[in-house]
Design a protein around this motif. Structure first.
Motif, PDB file in Angstrom:
ATOM      1  N   LEU A 155     -12.602   9.997 -14.153  1.00  0.00           N
ATOM      2  CA  LEU A 155     -12.073  10.773 -15.518  1.00  0.00           C
ATOM      3  C   LEU A 155     -11.191  11.698 -15.152  1.00  0.00           C
ATOM      4  CD1 LEU A 155     -15.378  11.052 -17.824  1.00  0.00           C
ATOM      5  CD2 LEU A 155     -13.615   9.196 -17.894  1.00  0.00           C
ATOM      6  N   ASP A 156     -10.269  11.614 -14.307  1.00  0.00           N
ATOM      7  CA  ASP A 156      -9.336  12.607 -13.530  1.00  0.00           C
ATOM      8  C   ASP A 156      -8.293  11.995 -12.863  1.00  0.00           C
ATOM      9  OD1 ASP A 156      -8.339  14.957 -12.800  1.00  0.00           O
ATOM     10  OD2 ASP A 156     -10.414  15.587 -11.839  1.00  0.00           O
ATOM     11  N   TYR A 157      -7.280  12.481 -12.535  1.00  0.00           N
ATOM     12  CA  TYR A 157      -6.076  11.963 -11.808  1.00  0.00           C
ATOM     13  C   TYR A 157      -6.798  11.885 -10.085  1.00  0.00           C
ATOM     14  CZ  TYR A 157      -2.936  12.905 -15.472  1.00  0.00           C
ATOM     15  OH  TYR A 157      -2.423  12.510 -16.671  1.00  0.00           O
ATOM     16  N   LYS A 158      -7.366  10.800 -10.007  1.00  0.00           N
ATOM     17  CA  LYS A 158      -8.284  10.639  -8.640  1.00  0.00           C
ATOM     18  C   LYS A 158      -8.616   8.946  -8.433  1.00  0.00           C
ATOM     19  CE  LYS A 158     -12.200  12.494  -6.454  1.00  0.00           C
ATOM     20  NZ  LYS A 158     -13.493  13.287  -6.630  1.00  0.00           N
ATOM     21  N   ILE A 159      -8.232   8.580  -7.397  1.00  0.00           N
ATOM     22  CA  ILE A 159      -8.490   7.300  -7.185  1.00  0.00           C
ATOM     23  C   ILE A 159      -9.069   6.987  -5.655  1.00  0.00           C
ATOM     24  CG2 ILE A 159      -6.177   6.411  -6.339  1.00  0.00           C
ATOM     25  CD1 ILE A 159      -6.318   4.049  -8.541  1.00  0.00           C
ATOM     26  N   ALA A 207       2.723  10.286  -9.736  1.00  0.00           N
ATOM     27  CA  ALA A 207       1.800  10.463 -10.987  1.00  0.00           C
ATOM     28  C   ALA A 207       0.856  11.656 -10.774  1.00  0.00           C
ATOM     29  CB  ALA A 207       1.074   9.335 -11.398  1.00  0.00           C
ATOM     30  N   ASP A 208       0.823  12.519  -9.658  1.00  0.00           N
ATOM     31  CA  ASP A 208      -0.083  13.341  -9.509  1.00  0.00           C
ATOM     32  C   ASP A 208      -1.471  13.018  -9.328  1.00  0.00           C
ATOM     33  OD1 ASP A 208       1.696  15.627  -9.516  1.00  0.00           O
ATOM     34  OD2 ASP A 208       1.731  15.482 -11.635  1.00  0.00           O
ATOM     35  N   VAL A 209      -1.799  11.489  -8.658  1.00  0.00           N
ATOM     36  CA  VAL A 209      -3.138  11.377  -8.438  1.00  0.00           C
ATOM     37  C   VAL A 209      -3.627  11.325  -7.151  1.00  0.00           C
ATOM     38  CG1 VAL A 209      -4.514   8.939  -8.450  1.00  0.00           C
ATOM     39  CG2 VAL A 209      -2.712   9.190 -10.279  1.00  0.00           C
ATOM     40  N   LYS A 210      -4.791  11.851  -6.731  1.00  0.00           N
ATOM     41  CA  LYS A 210      -5.270  12.397  -5.584  1.00  0.00           C
ATOM     42  C   LYS A 210      -5.917  10.818  -5.023  1.00  0.00           C
ATOM     43  CE  LYS A 210      -8.892  14.934  -3.308  1.00  0.00           C
ATOM     44  NZ  LYS A 210      -9.926  15.764  -3.652  1.00  0.00           N
ATOM     45  N   ILE A 211      -5.604  10.740  -3.883  1.00  0.00           N
ATOM     46  CA  ILE A 211      -5.723   9.398  -3.506  1.00  0.00           C
ATOM     47  C   ILE A 211      -6.629   9.361  -2.115  1.00  0.00           C
ATOM     48  CG2 ILE A 211      -5.063   7.271  -2.418  1.00  0.00           C
ATOM     49  CD1 ILE A 211      -2.174   8.098  -3.345  1.00  0.00           C
ATOM     50  N   LEU A 212      -7.937   8.644  -2.058  1.00  0.00           N
ATOM     51  CA  LEU A 212      -9.006   8.680  -1.413  1.00  0.00           C
ATOM     52  C   LEU A 212      -8.961   7.330  -0.961  1.00  0.00           C
ATOM     53  CD1 LEU A 212     -11.696  10.569  -3.093  1.00  0.00           C
ATOM     54  CD2 LEU A 212     -10.167  11.528  -1.396  1.00  0.00           C
ATOM     55  N   VAL A 224       0.961  -1.135  -0.020  1.00  0.00           N
ATOM     56  CA  VAL A 224      -0.199   0.025   0.145  1.00  0.00           C
ATOM     57  C   VAL A 224       0.743   1.154  -0.069  1.00  0.00           C
ATOM     58  CG1 VAL A 224      -1.903   1.371   1.392  1.00  0.00           C
ATOM     59  CG2 VAL A 224      -1.956  -1.155   0.984  1.00  0.00           C
ATOM     60  N   LYS A 225       1.858   1.388   0.863  1.00  0.00           N
ATOM     61  CA  LYS A 225       2.855   2.503   0.999  1.00  0.00           C
ATOM     62  C   LYS A 225       3.392   2.591  -0.526  1.00  0.00           C
ATOM     63  CE  LYS A 225       4.035   2.474   5.912  1.00  0.00           C
ATOM     64  NZ  LYS A 225       5.179   2.141   6.737  1.00  0.00           N
ATOM     65  N   ASN A 226       3.880   1.530  -1.225  1.00  0.00           N
ATOM     66  CA  ASN A 226       4.538   1.496  -2.503  1.00  0.00           C
ATOM     67  C   ASN A 226       3.557   2.026  -3.517  1.00  0.00           C
ATOM     68  OD1 ASN A 226       7.159   0.930  -1.849  1.00  0.00           O
ATOM     69  ND2 ASN A 226       6.439  -1.235  -2.410  1.00  0.00           N
ATOM     70  N   LEU A 227       2.292   1.638  -3.382  1.00  0.00           N
ATOM     71  CA  LEU A 227       1.270   2.400  -4.437  1.00  0.00           C
ATOM     72  C   LEU A 227       0.995   3.730  -4.225  1.00  0.00           C
ATOM     73  CD1 LEU A 227      -0.884   1.605  -6.324  1.00  0.00           C
ATOM     74  CD2 LEU A 227      -2.343   0.807  -4.542  1.00  0.00           C
ATOM     75  N   ILE A 228       1.063   4.134  -2.894  1.00  0.00           N
ATOM     76  CA  ILE A 228       0.556   5.534  -2.603  1.00  0.00           C
ATOM     77  C   ILE A 228       1.679   6.329  -3.256  1.00  0.00           C
ATOM     78  CG2 ILE A 228       0.611   7.068  -0.886  1.00  0.00           C
ATOM     79  CD1 ILE A 228      -1.172   4.875   0.856  1.00  0.00           C
ATOM     80  N   GLU A 229       2.946   5.731  -2.905  1.00  0.00           N
ATOM     81  CA  GLU A 229       4.236   6.906  -3.496  1.00  0.00           C
ATOM     82  C   GLU A 229       4.039   6.784  -4.866  1.00  0.00           C
ATOM     83  OE1 GLU A 229       8.765   5.735  -3.522  1.00  0.00           O
ATOM     84  OE2 GLU A 229       7.875   5.377  -1.667  1.00  0.00           O
ATOM     85  N   LYS A 230       3.890   5.822  -5.804  1.00  0.00           N
ATOM     86  CA  LYS A 230       3.801   5.856  -7.113  1.00  0.00           C
ATOM     87  C   LYS A 230       2.496   6.701  -7.840  1.00  0.00           C
ATOM     88  CE  LYS A 230       6.041   1.519  -7.980  1.00  0.00           C
ATOM     89  NZ  LYS A 230       7.174   1.876  -8.593  1.00  0.00           N
ATOM     90  N   LEU A 231       1.504   6.673  -7.041  1.00  0.00           N
ATOM     91  CA  LEU A 231       0.476   7.334  -7.454  1.00  0.00           C
ATOM     92  C   LEU A 231       0.618   8.820  -7.171  1.00  0.00           C
ATOM     93  CD1 LEU A 231      -2.618   4.966  -6.243  1.00  0.00           C
ATOM     94  CD2 LEU A 231      -2.054   5.535  -8.496  1.00  0.00           C
ATOM     95  N   ILE A 232       1.081   9.261  -6.090  1.00  0.00           N
ATOM     96  CA  ILE A 232       1.548  10.674  -5.632  1.00  0.00           C
ATOM     97  C   ILE A 232       2.483  11.057  -6.607  1.00  0.00           C
ATOM     98  CG2 ILE A 232       2.621  12.099  -4.186  1.00  0.00           C
ATOM     99  CD1 ILE A 232       1.294  10.623  -1.942  1.00  0.00           C
TER     100      ILE A 232
END
Length: 398
Positions: A296-300, A266-271, A256-264
């Protein structure tokens, strides 16, 4: 209804259209640039769909060339029965008649969807968004030139340059016969069409796709698939919006930490749900209603799930019926998931971004249907047909 055109006539128009797009691409790009520069909305997906570049021009040309090379979808024999009384009963594919395509932005749809409809023997009515009207009308003018070059009526490809009120009036009381409507776009567009249409509608465009990371997942595969499915093209309906992670995933915390790091990165907002939101950089969701949303946005949204059955139930409740992927090294688990999840396309260890007519070997696509009648998933050339019964007798009565 227009008289049936031969396959050769249809192919000749498509080839001429491909040549015209090649020849007039600088004019198309110039008109499109005016609209791109004028677009002031903050919708990243809309902007991406509106913009035409040389790669999109090449895609338009290729889609037409592939249609020419593809097998004629008409008059294909589906059934042949000899009655005891001597009658010969045959069922063959046939065109719908007139297909109305309503879409937001996307000038490439004016080429690709119209090409599929025309090759399958259908008259096409195109209704694009106001933000791309100039680009669409330029492309429709090329369609008319291609039709005239072969002495074929320009009625085969028509553009409805209507505002919202005029479109609603047309849907409720069409001024000409319409046999099928295909809305391509967001939920508001689809809802608008379904509420007002007076003929069959095939729903296309809603994604809200899920990836389920099973307890037996390969963690590298999971990371790569999720990152690709979320960030490769956020305007695509096959992008992923939701990730469910099994509670008993080995090294779950590190994953989960790795996934969060990679998403951040890539400028993805994480909920996240109550469990995942305890991690740094993850905001807790306010309501379960968000599970229904297509971004349809940088959001997950990331969620923790107890077992595969609960994952399947959650996807079937909240998903858009488009695509879902399971990440697991256990084929038996994948089989259960793939048979039970109610989406048009199901994946094992692969990105949902492949749900696409071209990627599935169909050439271009008219739409990606999330309905179950009469077709589901990417609708290519061979799917934009209905069927017709031909009965040959010599005086039989019943």
């Amino acid at each position: 209804m227009n008289a049936m055109l031969t396959e050769q006539q249809r192919n000749n128009v498509l080839l001429t259209m491909a040549e015209l797009i090649q020849k007039k691409q600088s004019e198309i790009l110039a008109v499109n640039k005016i609209e791109v520069d004028a677009y002031k909305g903050g919708d990243l997906a809309m902007y991406d769909r509106l913009k035409v570049d040389t790669a999109k021009i090449e895609g338009m040309i290729l889609s037409l060339q592939q249609l020419v090379a593809d097998v004629d979808p008409l008059n294909k024999e589906l059934y042949n029965f000899k009655h005891t009384n001597g009658m010969n009963i045959i069922n063959k594919t046939a065109p719908f008649g007139t297909v109305l395509i309503i879409y937001e932005s996307r000038p490439d749809v004016t080429v690709e969807a119209a090409g599929i409809a025309f090759k399958s023997g259908n008259k096409i009515l195109l209704k694009g968004g106001k933000e791309s009207a100039k680009s669409n009308l330029k492309i429709v003018d090329l369609w008319h030139q291609a039709l005239k070059a072969h002495d074929i009526s320009t009625d085969w490809v028509a553009y409805l340059n209507y505002n919202r009120t005029e479109t609603q009036a047309f849907l409720e009381n069409p001024t000409q016969k319409v046999d099928l409507i295909v809305p391509r776009g967001g939920e508001r567009l689809i809802k608008f069409v379904k509420q007002n249409a007076s003929c069959p509608v095939i729903v296309s465009g809603r994604g809200n796709n899920f990836v389920y990371v099973d307890a037996e997942a390969d963690l590298n595969v999971a990371l790569n698939v999720i990152l690709n499915a979320k960030t490769a093209k956020i305007s695509a309906c096959n992008a992923v919006d939701k990730v469910l992670i099994h509670d008993e995933l080995i090294s779950k915390t590190n994953f989960v930490k790795n996934l969060i790091e990679k998403l951040i990165a890539a400028d993805v907002k994480i909920l996240g749900d109550a469990i995942i939101s305890k991690y740094d950089h993850v905001k807790e969701i306010k309501s379960d209603e968000i599970w229904f949303e297509e971004f349809l946005d940088y959001k997950i949204v990331l969620g923790s799930i107890e077992n595969i059955n609960k994952a399947i139930a959650k996807i079937n409740k909240y998903g858009g019926g488009h695509s879902a992927s399971i990440i697991t090294t256990t084929n038996e688990t994948a089989q259960v998931f793939m048979q039970s999840v109610d989406t048009a396309a199901v994946y094992q260890n692969a990105s949902t971004r492949f749900t696409d007519g071209g990627q599935f070997g169909l050439g271009g696509e008219l739409a990606i249907s999330t309905d179950k009648l009469h077709h589901r998933g990417p609708m290519g050339l061979q799917h934009l047909v209905t069927n017709k019964w031909y009965i040959f007798g010599d005086g039989q009565i019943r």
